[in-house]
Motif scaffolding. Structure first.
Motif, short mmCIF file in Angstrom:
data_model
loop_
_atom_site.label_atom_id
_atom_site.label_comp_id
_atom_site.label_asym_id
_atom_site.label_seq_id
_atom_site.Cartn_x
_atom_site.Cartn_y
_atom_site.Cartn_z
N GLU A 136 4.86 -9.16 -14.58
CA GLU A 136 5.06 -10.45 -13.91
C GLU A 136 4.18 -10.62 -12.67
N GLY A 137 3.00 -9.98 -12.69
CA GLY A 137 2.02 -10.21 -11.65
C GLY A 137 1.19 -11.45 -11.96
N ILE A 138 0.16 -11.68 -11.15
CA ILE A 138 -0.67 -12.88 -11.26
C ILE A 138 -2.02 -12.53 -11.88
N SER A 139 -2.47 -13.34 -12.84
CA SER A 139 -3.78 -13.15 -13.45
C SER A 139 -4.67 -14.34 -13.13
N VAL A 140 -5.91 -14.05 -12.72
CA VAL A 140 -6.82 -15.10 -12.25
C VAL A 140 -8.22 -14.84 -12.80
N VAL A 141 -8.90 -15.92 -13.17
CA VAL A 141 -10.30 -15.84 -13.60
C VAL A 141 -11.11 -16.81 -12.74
N LEU A 142 -12.27 -16.37 -12.27
CA LEU A 142 -13.13 -17.25 -11.49
C LEU A 142 -13.74 -18.31 -12.40
N ASN A 143 -13.85 -19.52 -11.87
CA ASN A 143 -14.48 -20.62 -12.59
C ASN A 143 -15.83 -20.18 -13.15
N SER A 144 -16.07 -20.37 -14.44
CA SER A 144 -17.30 -19.91 -15.08
C SER A 144 -18.54 -20.55 -14.46
N ALA A 145 -18.39 -21.73 -13.86
CA ALA A 145 -19.52 -22.39 -13.21
C ALA A 145 -20.03 -21.60 -12.02
N ASN A 146 -19.21 -20.71 -11.47
CA ASN A 146 -19.60 -19.88 -10.33
C ASN A 146 -20.07 -18.50 -10.76
N CYS A 147 -20.14 -18.25 -12.08
CA CYS A 147 -20.46 -16.91 -12.58
C CYS A 147 -21.87 -16.84 -13.16
N LEU A 148 -22.65 -15.89 -12.70
CA LEU A 148 -23.97 -15.66 -13.29
C LEU A 148 -23.80 -15.20 -14.73
N CYS A 149 -22.85 -14.31 -14.97
CA CYS A 149 -22.50 -13.87 -16.33
C CYS A 149 -21.05 -14.24 -16.61
N LYS A 150 -20.82 -14.93 -17.68
CA LYS A 150 -19.49 -15.51 -17.94
C LYS A 150 -18.66 -14.70 -18.93
N GLU A 151 -19.26 -13.69 -19.56
CA GLU A 151 -18.60 -13.01 -20.67
C GLU A 151 -17.28 -12.35 -20.28
N MET A 152 -17.24 -11.69 -19.15
CA MET A 152 -16.02 -10.98 -18.76
C MET A 152 -14.85 -11.95 -18.60
N GLY A 153 -15.09 -13.03 -17.89
CA GLY A 153 -14.03 -14.01 -17.68
C GLY A 153 -13.63 -14.74 -18.94
N GLU A 154 -14.62 -15.10 -19.76
CA GLU A 154 -14.32 -15.81 -21.01
C GLU A 154 -13.49 -14.95 -21.95
N ASN A 155 -13.76 -13.64 -21.97
CA ASN A 155 -12.98 -12.74 -22.81
C ASN A 155 -11.53 -12.69 -22.37
N ILE A 156 -11.30 -12.68 -21.04
CA ILE A 156 -9.93 -12.68 -20.52
C ILE A 156 -9.23 -13.98 -20.87
N LEU A 157 -9.93 -15.09 -20.77
CA LEU A 157 -9.33 -16.39 -21.09
C LEU A 157 -8.92 -16.47 -22.56
N ARG A 158 -9.71 -15.83 -23.43
CA ARG A 158 -9.40 -15.86 -24.86
C ARG A 158 -8.23 -14.94 -25.22
N LYS A 159 -8.14 -13.78 -24.56
CA LYS A 159 -7.22 -12.75 -25.04
C LYS A 159 -6.01 -12.50 -24.14
N CYS A 160 -5.97 -13.13 -22.96
CA CYS A 160 -4.88 -12.85 -22.03
C CYS A 160 -4.23 -14.16 -21.56
N SER A 161 -3.04 -14.02 -21.05
CA SER A 161 -2.37 -15.14 -20.39
C SER A 161 -2.90 -15.23 -18.96
#
Length: 405
Positions: free
Chosen positions: A352-377
């Motif tokens: 029950e902790g907090i999960s956060v992803v940085l806006n992809s527009a601010n990311c030079l490489c988006k793969e790490m964040g996009e993978n979390i968005l696809r596979k995690c809450s």
């Protein structure tokens, strides 16, 4: 180490402006980009003044700019550019190495990436050189760059250095008032009254040293830029601890830690085996460190371990932190191409902790964040300019609470 993902196909050509006083290096770049359909060179400039004029006329998607040029150097041009016409810019230099203070200055001043020319020319495989520079331009074209105030002010405008933190201790024997600076207290084995010489009994309770909340950040390529926009604004009285795992070699992470500490309000420490976590501190680790946290008595100690199959370094630290602090943990994923953090974020959410992803527009490489968005809450997608206050609010919400091991 975590798996790396290839860049996806582009739908339109990227317009590129090359800024370098070296005819040889401009030709090298021109030959490279003429062999790809992804990038179109729309102009070349030989100094910063020409570059600023051409940016306004041509509106390039990406700029490659040398640091050392006549008339106006690359750093000065970058500062003007980021105030008046923010554009994704990759800085090059033959005199400045990656992982030095000046390279981090360029990133802090708005560059999305920094490259040492020697690293390319010393590589005998021109194919690696070509692939890397094309990939960097493609990555840069996907970043949204915002205005950045210049980092350096005129000498007359530099504010006076604030006083170092200190403690006042009264002597029980003579009642004298003794002032000890924080660094001085660390160096002294015992504290004695400056008036009568009596041994001072110190019972300090610093509420900010308690670990009441932990934010764990995972990042890779492009993460230096994100961290330089986020960490410096976090105050040293925020409470709790912040941990960042960076996918890069240890020596560059060492240099970055020193630089980040110099420009930040919060104390930034290089994470090492045996370090005890304290609140009011930020800790930086390399992905090669493979660190996790283990509670010992009332201490929370960082330990190194061998790589664990199926667990990346971000997974490893997130899992160990949330197993102790449960819901008092936030996991944040910034720019990166490595597919790491999925198991760690899921563990945080299970507690029950907090999960956060940085806006992809601010990311030079988006793969790490996009993978979390696809596979995690994911609880929140945060913009880079809001991330600092978001972290502060998370920590201060639980101010006054503590977690027992």
């Amino acid at each position: 180490m975590a798996e790396k993902r290839k860049i996806g196909p582009l739908h339109k050509q990227i317009s590129l402006l090359i800024v370098d006083d070296s005819l040889v290096f401009r030709k090298v770049l021109r030959d490279i980009f003429e062999r790809t359909n992804s990038v179109n060179i729309i102009g070349e400039a030989t100094n910063g003044i020409e570059a600023l004029d051409m940016v306004l006329k041509l509106n390039p998607d990406v700029i490659i700019m040398d640091m050392e040029m006549p008339i106006m150097d690359g750093m000065t041009s970058l500062q003007h550019l980021m105030i008046h016409k923010p554009t994704p810019t990759i800085m090059f230099s033959s005199l400045t190495k990656e992982g030095t203070a000046r390279s981090f200055d360029a990133i802090k001043n708005g560059a999305v990436d920094f490259v040492c020319k020697d690293a390319f020319f010393q590589n005998q495989d021109i194919g690696i050189f070509e692939k890397e520079i094309v990939y960097k331009v493609i990555y840069a074209s996907k970043v949204i760059v915002r205005s950045v105030e210049p980092m350096f002010a005129k000498k007359d405008d530099i504010p006076p250095i604030s006083a170092k933190p200190s403690d006042i201790i009264f002597c029980e024997e003579c009642g004298a008032r003794n002032i000890f600076e924080a660094e001085q207290k660390k160096e002294l084995k015992e504290l004695r009254c400056k008036n009568c010489g009596d041994l001072l009994e110190v019972n300090l309770i610093n509420k900010y040293k308690r670990i009441n909340y932990v934010t764990v950040i995972g990042t890779g390529l492009g993460g230096y830029s994100n961290l330089l926009r986020i960490i410096p604004g976090i105050p040293d009285d925020v409470g709790g601890a912040i941990i960042a795992i960076i996918y890069d070699e240890s020596h560059r992470v060492d240099a970055f830690t020193d630089y980040l500490n110099a420009v930040s309000k919060i104390k930034v420490n290089r994470m090492a085996d045996g370090v005890n976590l304290e609140g009011g501190n930020c800790y930086i680790a390399s992905s090669f460190d493979n660190v996790y946290m283990k509670p010992y008595s009332a201490q929370y100690t960082i330990r190194r371990t061998k790589a664990i199959p199926g667990y990346g370094p971000v997974d490893l630290i997130m899992n160990s932190i949330t197993s102790v602090f449960k819901d008092k943990v936030a996991g944040i994923v910034l720019s990166g191409s490595e597919l790491d953090g999925e198991k760690g974020i899921n563990a945080i959410k299970n507690n029950e902790g907090i999960s956060v992803v940085l806006n992809s527009a601010n990311c030079l490489c988006k793969e790490m964040g996009e993978n979390i968005l696809r596979k995690c809450s994911v609880d929140k997608i945060v913009d880079e300019r809001d991330a600092t206050h978001f972290i502060i609010d998370l920590h201060r919400t639980v101010s006054g609470e503590s977690t027992a091991a």
